[in-house]
Scaffold this motif. Structure first.
Motif, short mmCIF file in Angstrom:
data_model
loop_
_atom_site.label_atom_id
_atom_site.label_comp_id
_atom_site.label_asym_id
_atom_site.label_seq_id
_atom_site.Cartn_x
_atom_site.Cartn_y
_atom_site.Cartn_z
N ALA A 85 -33.20 -28.43 -64.37
CA ALA A 85 -33.21 -28.06 -65.79
C ALA A 85 -33.31 -26.55 -65.98
N MET A 86 -33.91 -25.87 -65.00
CA MET A 86 -34.07 -24.42 -65.07
C MET A 86 -32.94 -23.67 -64.35
N GLY A 87 -31.97 -24.43 -63.84
CA GLY A 87 -30.84 -23.81 -63.17
C GLY A 87 -31.10 -23.38 -61.75
N GLN A 88 -32.21 -23.86 -61.16
CA GLN A 88 -32.55 -23.52 -59.78
C GLN A 88 -31.99 -24.60 -58.85
N PHE A 89 -30.69 -24.58 -58.66
CA PHE A 89 -30.01 -25.69 -58.02
C PHE A 89 -30.31 -25.81 -56.52
N SER A 90 -30.43 -24.70 -55.84
CA SER A 90 -30.72 -24.75 -54.40
C SER A 90 -32.10 -25.34 -54.14
N LYS A 91 -33.06 -24.97 -54.96
CA LYS A 91 -34.41 -25.53 -54.84
C LYS A 91 -34.39 -27.03 -55.16
N ALA A 92 -33.62 -27.40 -56.18
CA ALA A 92 -33.53 -28.82 -56.54
C ALA A 92 -32.91 -29.61 -55.40
N LYS A 105 -30.89 -45.40 -48.96
CA LYS A 105 -30.04 -46.44 -49.55
C LYS A 105 -30.11 -46.47 -51.08
N ASP A 106 -30.92 -45.61 -51.66
CA ASP A 106 -31.05 -45.57 -53.11
C ASP A 106 -29.80 -44.92 -53.69
N PRO A 107 -28.99 -45.67 -54.48
CA PRO A 107 -27.73 -45.11 -54.98
C PRO A 107 -27.93 -43.94 -55.94
N ASP A 108 -29.03 -43.98 -56.71
CA ASP A 108 -29.28 -42.90 -57.67
C ASP A 108 -29.59 -41.60 -56.93
N VAL A 109 -30.43 -41.70 -55.91
CA VAL A 109 -30.79 -40.51 -55.13
C VAL A 109 -29.57 -39.99 -54.39
N ARG A 110 -28.80 -40.90 -53.80
CA ARG A 110 -27.59 -40.49 -53.07
C ARG A 110 -26.65 -39.72 -54.01
N LYS A 111 -26.47 -40.22 -55.23
CA LYS A 111 -25.57 -39.56 -56.17
C LYS A 111 -26.09 -38.18 -56.55
N LYS A 112 -27.41 -38.06 -56.73
CA LYS A 112 -27.97 -36.77 -57.11
C LYS A 112 -27.82 -35.74 -55.99
N VAL A 113 -28.00 -36.17 -54.76
CA VAL A 113 -27.80 -35.27 -53.64
C VAL A 113 -26.34 -34.79 -53.61
N GLN A 114 -25.41 -35.72 -53.79
CA GLN A 114 -23.99 -35.36 -53.78
C GLN A 114 -23.65 -34.39 -54.91
N GLU A 115 -24.13 -34.70 -56.11
CA GLU A 115 -23.84 -33.86 -57.27
C GLU A 115 -24.46 -32.48 -57.11
N CYS A 116 -25.68 -32.44 -56.61
CA CYS A 116 -26.38 -31.17 -56.47
C CYS A 116 -25.70 -30.30 -55.41
N ARG A 117 -25.27 -30.91 -54.32
CA ARG A 117 -24.54 -30.16 -53.29
C ARG A 117 -23.26 -29.57 -53.88
N LYS A 118 -22.60 -30.36 -54.72
CA LYS A 118 -21.37 -29.90 -55.35
C LYS A 118 -21.63 -28.68 -56.23
N ILE A 119 -22.72 -28.73 -57.01
CA ILE A 119 -23.06 -27.61 -57.89
C ILE A 119 -23.39 -26.36 -57.08
N VAL A 120 -24.18 -26.53 -56.02
CA VAL A 120 -24.56 -25.38 -55.19
C VAL A 120 -23.32 -24.74 -54.57
N LYS A 121 -22.39 -25.54 -54.09
CA LYS A 121 -21.16 -25.00 -53.52
C LYS A 121 -20.32 -24.30 -54.58
N GLN A 122 -20.25 -24.91 -55.77
CA GLN A 122 -19.48 -24.32 -56.86
C GLN A 122 -20.05 -22.97 -57.28
N ARG A 123 -21.39 -22.90 -57.35
CA ARG A 123 -22.04 -21.64 -57.71
C ARG A 123 -21.77 -20.56 -56.67
N ALA A 124 -21.80 -20.93 -55.42
CA ALA A 124 -21.52 -19.97 -54.35
C ALA A 124 -20.09 -19.45 -54.47
N PHE A 125 -19.16 -20.36 -54.79
CA PHE A 125 -17.76 -19.96 -54.97
C PHE A 125 -17.60 -19.03 -56.16
#
Length: 477
Positions: A85-92, A105-125
């Protein structure tokens, strides 16, 4: 957990489910006073803070939960949500990955990890290409967009000065859940950007002795409530001017309609509509809370950049009759800031972690004297002594700000020198609060008169519909 604390926790959970988050916070705090060793209590209070957008406080409580029980996964989940929420994506991402190791095996956690990795990569780009860009990217060229004969909505001429008839047609179009043509959207953005860039960061408003000014707070994409304000208080005009004090977009699902309506009235006549930049007229907030997704869905995949550029050009403060200062968030967090300092402030950027621009968009008042740590994790909080001294130094009667949900839609604090106005009733379709606007008249010695109103019905479209899926959070313990 102590039995008395357990009982208070259960009461707080029940209240939380009714969406009375302030009362839930009180009960969780009482439970913590009884038993300060429970990670669950701090985690649950963290969740309540997240719901009230007190992200700094949520982060602190999540950290305390982890300190008490390093194996308590919800503590990491809460801390990740607060950092997101504070935009600290790498920490999240680091915390989401900690939860994922425990619950692979938790689908919600798996999705959040995937989404967060995507954001961190996008920010780096984005950082990489930003360092190579030498000039600001231009807005989309509206002249290259043709309007087909099949388009039945309102049309703008080449002068791009909307008439009252155009604005009324626009309301009819939006209420029918139809769209303004992209050519006209980009035309409005282009002309508005040219004009806003010529304005100072703080603008003087002179209300005549027999006139009035209506000040509205956050609208957050609640288009049908915006229309209700105009129904209750009259259509904007030079004789019936409005000041909308930021946070036009995000959360609600009609941020585009809200902003284009307000911008249209401003283009019609700048003396009938004044617009302040809020903390949600920023890239980070729009990426998370829905406006970027909304613009991509309604206008096109590359359109958001044009809105972002325009948002950076919006004024951040208004001075009414040299006696009342209006800003979205609050006062600067350093002493001896004069009005001319604000007037000359460079606003054509995204706000950083600190500084006067950030304070004007993010700061909050507090009851205690002095300055305190921000409950949001951005800027800080200012007490009644800070407000009194700022007003004295700058010859002000009081300040008006928005930025916070209030039960009645408004609040007078700091001995009447700090007014908060919030104009999104039943915020996010769940808070149950009234909305309000302030009427200011010179013949009433500029004493603000609050006008409260209820939410109106809207089409079945959920708030946060366009928000980043990362903003969904786990439940209570």
């Amino acid at each position: 957990m102590d039995p008395a604390a357990e009982e208070l926790k259960n009461q707080a959970n029940d209240v939380f489910k009714t969406k009375d988050y302030e009362r839930a916070l009180e009960l969780y705090s009482k439970a913590i006073e009884v038993d300060g060793t429970s990670a669950v209590l701090y985690s649950n209070r963290s969740f309540a803070y997240l719901k009230t957008e007190s992200f700094g406080a949520a982060l602190e409580d999540a950290g305390k939960a982890i300190e008490l029980d390093p194996k308590y996964t919800k503590g990491y989940y809460r801390r990740a949500s607060a950092n997101m929420a504070m935009g600290q994506f790498s920490k999240a991402l680091k915390d989401y990955e900690s939860v994922f190791k425990v619950k692979p095996k938790d689908p919600d956690v798996r999705k959040k990890v995937q989404e967060c990795r995507k954001i961190v990569k996008q920010r780096a780009f984005e950082r990489a290409i930003a360092s190579e860009e030498k000039e600001e990217a231009p807005l989309t060229n509206y002249e290259n967009i043709t309007v087909s004969d099949s388009y039945k909505g309102p049309r703008l001429d080449e002068n791009c000065q909307p008439t009252v008839e155009f604005m009324e047609q626009l309301e009819t179009t939006f209420k029918a859940q139809k769209e303004l043509h992209k050519r006209y959207i980009f035309h409005m953005l282009t002309i508005a950007l040219e004009k806003f860039r010529k304005l100072p960061t703080m603008i003087d408003i002179s209300v005549p002795n027999d006139g009035k000014l209506t000040v509205c707070g956050d609208t957050h994409g609640q288009y049908y409530d915006l229309c209700n304000i105009f129904k209750l208080n009259g259509q904007p005009s030079a004789e019936n001017p409005y000041l909308f004090n930021g946070d036009f977009v995000d959360r609600g699902s009609w941020g585009l309609e809200v902003f284009l309506t307000l911008l249209g009235w401003w283009l019609h006549d700048p003396k009938c509509m004044y617009l302040t930049r809020g903390n949600h007229e920023t890239k980070n907030m729009n990426e998370l809370y829905g406006f970027e997704g909304e613009v991509k869905h309604k206008v096109g995949p590359n359109a958001f950049r044009s809105f972002q550029t325009l948002f950076q050009s919006l004024p951040v403060a208004y001075l009414i009759n040299k006696r009342v200062l209006v800003m979205h968030g609050g006062l600067p967090m350093v002493d001896n800031i004069a009005l001319d300092d604000i007037r000359k402030l460079d606003r054509f950027m995204e706000p950083g972690e600190g500084g006067t621009l950030t304070d004007l968009l993010w700061a909050d008042p507090q009851d205690a004297p002095g300055r305190g740590t921000s409950k949001r994790g951005t800027s800080a909080q200012f007490g009644p002594d800070i407000t009194a001294e700022f007003c004295k130094q700058n010859g002000l009667d009081y300040i008006i700000r928005s930025h916070e949900v209030k039960e009645k839609g408004w609040e007078s604090a700091h001995g009447g020198k700090c007014w908060t106005i919030f104009s999104a009733p039943n915020y996010c379709d769940q808070r149950g609060n009234d909305g309000a606007y302030l009427t200011i008249r010179p013949d009433n010695n500029l004493v603000p008169i609050p006008n409260e109103f209820k939410a109106v019905e809207h089409p079945p479209c959920q708030p946060m519909m366009y928000a980043n899926p990362m903003m969904r959070m786990a439940g209570l313990a």
